[in-house]
Write a protein that holds these residues in place. Sequence first.
Motif, PDB file in Angstrom:
ATOM      1  N   THR A   1      15.653   3.062  17.089  1.00 21.71           N
ATOM      2  CA  THR A   1      16.827   2.392  17.606  1.00 21.71           C
ATOM      3  C   THR A   1      16.818   0.926  17.193  1.00 21.71           C
ATOM      4  O   THR A   1      15.814   0.220  17.356  1.00 21.71           O
ATOM      5  CB  THR A   1      16.866   2.499  19.144  1.00 21.71           C
ATOM      6  OG1 THR A   1      16.848   3.876  19.516  1.00 21.71           O
ATOM      7  CG2 THR A   1      18.115   1.828  19.693  1.00 21.71           C
TER       8      THR A   1
ATOM      9  N   PHE B   1      27.254  -7.615  19.985  1.00 20.45           N
ATOM     10  CA  PHE B   1      28.378  -6.990  20.675  1.00 20.45           C
ATOM     11  C   PHE B   1      29.233  -8.038  21.398  1.00 20.45           C
ATOM     12  O   PHE B   1      30.461  -7.960  21.400  1.00 20.45           O
ATOM     13  CB  PHE B   1      27.880  -5.956  21.672  1.00 20.45           C
ATOM     14  CG  PHE B   1      27.321  -4.720  21.029  1.00 20.45           C
ATOM     15  CD1 PHE B   1      27.810  -4.275  19.807  1.00 20.45           C
ATOM     16  CD2 PHE B   1      26.303  -4.000  21.638  1.00 20.45           C
ATOM     17  CE1 PHE B   1      27.301  -3.140  19.214  1.00 20.45           C
ATOM     18  CE2 PHE B   1      25.790  -2.854  21.049  1.00 20.45           C
ATOM     19  CZ  PHE B   1      26.293  -2.430  19.835  1.00 20.45           C
TER      20      PHE B   1
ATOM     21  N   ILE C   1      34.498  -1.135  23.610  1.00 21.23           N
ATOM     22  CA  ILE C   1      33.573  -0.355  24.422  1.00 21.23           C
ATOM     23  C   ILE C   1      33.049   0.844  23.641  1.00 21.23           C
ATOM     24  O   ILE C   1      31.855   1.199  23.725  1.00 21.23           O
ATOM     25  CB  ILE C   1      34.256   0.101  25.724  1.00 21.23           C
ATOM     26  CG1 ILE C   1      34.481  -1.093  26.652  1.00 21.23           C
ATOM     27  CG2 ILE C   1      33.417   1.149  26.435  1.00 21.23           C
ATOM     28  CD1 ILE C   1      33.197  -1.791  27.065  1.00 21.23           C
ATOM     29  N   MET C   2      33.899   1.476  22.858  1.00 21.59           N
ATOM     30  CA  MET C   2      33.466   2.614  22.052  1.00 21.59           C
ATOM     31  C   MET C   2      32.457   2.179  20.990  1.00 21.59           C
ATOM     32  O   MET C   2      31.494   2.905  20.705  1.00 21.59           O
ATOM     33  CB  MET C   2      34.672   3.276  21.398  1.00 21.59           C
ATOM     34  CG  MET C   2      35.650   3.887  22.390  1.00 21.59           C
ATOM     35  SD  MET C   2      37.105   4.595  21.588  1.00 21.59           S
ATOM     36  CE  MET C   2      36.366   5.976  20.738  1.00 21.59           C
TER      37      MET C   2
ATOM     38  N   VAL D   1      30.395  -0.393  21.270  1.00 22.47           N
ATOM     39  CA  VAL D   1      29.162  -0.733  21.986  1.00 22.47           C
ATOM     40  C   VAL D   1      28.323   0.508  22.259  1.00 22.47           C
ATOM     41  O   VAL D   1      27.081   0.456  22.251  1.00 22.47           O
ATOM     42  CB  VAL D   1      29.499  -1.471  23.304  1.00 22.47           C
ATOM     43  CG1 VAL D   1      28.266  -1.597  24.191  1.00 22.47           C
ATOM     44  CG2 VAL D   1      30.070  -2.848  23.000  1.00 22.47           C
ATOM     45  N   GLN D   2      28.963   1.642  22.481  1.00 19.95           N
ATOM     46  CA  GLN D   2      28.246   2.880  22.799  1.00 19.95           C
ATOM     47  C   GLN D   2      27.747   3.632  21.571  1.00 19.95           C
ATOM     48  O   GLN D   2      27.103   4.668  21.713  1.00 19.95           O
ATOM     49  CB  GLN D   2      29.159   3.793  23.621  1.00 19.95           C
ATOM     50  CG  GLN D   2      29.517   3.222  24.989  1.00 19.95           C
ATOM     51  CD  GLN D   2      30.484   4.096  25.763  1.00 19.95           C
ATOM     52  OE1 GLN D   2      31.108   4.988  25.181  1.00 19.95           O
ATOM     53  NE2 GLN D   2      30.608   3.852  27.051  1.00 19.95           N
ATOM     54  N   LEU D   3      28.022   3.135  20.376  1.00 16.40           N
ATOM     55  CA  LEU D   3      27.562   3.801  19.168  1.00 16.40           C
ATOM     56  C   LEU D   3      26.050   3.655  19.013  1.00 16.40           C
ATOM     57  O   LEU D   3      25.476   2.620  19.362  1.00 16.40           O
ATOM     58  CB  LEU D   3      28.246   3.202  17.939  1.00 16.40           C
ATOM     59  CG  LEU D   3      29.736   3.498  17.745  1.00 16.40           C
ATOM     60  CD1 LEU D   3      30.270   2.724  16.541  1.00 16.40           C
ATOM     61  CD2 LEU D   3      29.970   4.993  17.556  1.00 16.40           C
ATOM     62  N   PRO D   4      25.381   4.682  18.464  1.00 14.14           N
ATOM     63  CA  PRO D   4      23.953   4.564  18.176  1.00 14.14           C
ATOM     64  C   PRO D   4      23.733   3.884  16.815  1.00 14.14           C
ATOM     65  O   PRO D   4      24.456   4.140  15.862  1.00 14.14           O
ATOM     66  CB  PRO D   4      23.479   6.016  18.147  1.00 14.14           C
ATOM     67  CG  PRO D   4      24.687   6.786  17.700  1.00 14.14           C
ATOM     68  CD  PRO D   4      25.887   6.060  18.236  1.00 14.14           C
TER      69      PRO D   4
ATOM     70  N   SER E   1      26.392   2.256  11.780  1.00 14.55           N
ATOM     71  CA  SER E   1      26.161   3.265  12.806  1.00 14.55           C
ATOM     72  C   SER E   1      25.715   4.579  12.169  1.00 14.55           C
ATOM     73  O   SER E   1      26.136   4.937  11.067  1.00 14.55           O
ATOM     74  CB  SER E   1      27.435   3.482  13.627  1.00 14.55           C
ATOM     75  OG  SER E   1      27.262   4.518  14.562  1.00 14.55           O
TER      76      SER E   1
ATOM     77  N   THR F   1      32.332   7.477  12.745  1.00 16.77           N
ATOM     78  CA  THR F   1      33.148   6.447  13.386  1.00 16.77           C
ATOM     79  C   THR F   1      34.619   6.574  12.981  1.00 16.77           C
ATOM     80  O   THR F   1      35.375   5.601  13.109  1.00 16.77           O
ATOM     81  CB  THR F   1      32.636   5.040  13.003  1.00 16.77           C
ATOM     82  OG1 THR F   1      32.683   4.901  11.565  1.00 16.77           O
ATOM     83  CG2 THR F   1      31.211   4.833  13.479  1.00 16.77           C
TER      84      THR F   1
END
Length: 301
Positions: free
Chosen positions: A37, A127, A190-191, A193-196, A217, A221
């Motif tokens: 990560t 972010f 927000i979408m 921010v939630q990406l790996p 990412s 996407t």
Amino acid sequence: MGPCKPSGKECDRRASARIFKFHFTSKSNEASMNQTTVVEFVLLGLTNSRHLEIILFLFLVIAYFLILLGNITVISITLVNHFLQTPMYYFLRNFALLEITFTSTFIPSTLYSLLTERKMISLPGCFLQMLLFFYLGTCTFFHVATMSLDRYVAICRPLHYTTIMNNRFCLQLVLACWAVSFLLMFPPTIMIVQLPFCGPNVMNHFYCDTSLLLQLSCTDTGFIEGLMLTVLIIIIPGTLTVTAVSYGCIIITILHIPSSTGPNEETNCMWPVWFIGFFLRDFSNYQQLQPNSPRCFMQIA
């Protein structure tokens, strides 16, 4: 495990299934461990040359100082001078505040990077910078459109100006700019921010560019890019149309003013056109928000 009662072939089949399951689980754990990560990103910046970095640092320091000085002066004068307590200067004061906050989203971090040669930015910091750039940039577009509407009412509907552009309505317009900007930019942000992020962490930029962030990412996407494109289509053509139509009507109205009063009216009312320059500048910055758009800021050799 207990003893195997079925036939020998059945025992071999069950044993093979257990071995395959164990092997598959081990491979999955190994793959998940290999996908490290990302906790920070590397911003390559504007140049690799230390001499150019020093020159850019001095230039940005002077430019940032002038931006702060000019906008703080505008805010102070329009607050202190009671002759400037009009809707036009109210919007100008809010625009100056917006200009300060927008430039402060990336110039201070760029100056720190140029001075210390530290090219790293944390994941939360990236972010946050992206969110502020999105939000304040969108608010700038709506604010310029609001200012053009104010000038339209003042010049093309002068008898109704004080009735329409009262203090309450001006406050509602400013709050609407901030609120609508937040509602438009919050969902895609927000979408994102939630990406790996588990692969490369290097950006060829001096701040967290959205399109580059999406490319880093490790998941699809496409939906986010489509959503961002839809939002940009709403923001840019919409505000550009309002601004262009408003100033088009202003120009037509001024051309019909008699020559004895025309120059005075033009001098008094047409000076807000310089905001178009700010609008075009922010438009060029916003081009980078389009998914898979060409990079406008590349490294200096």
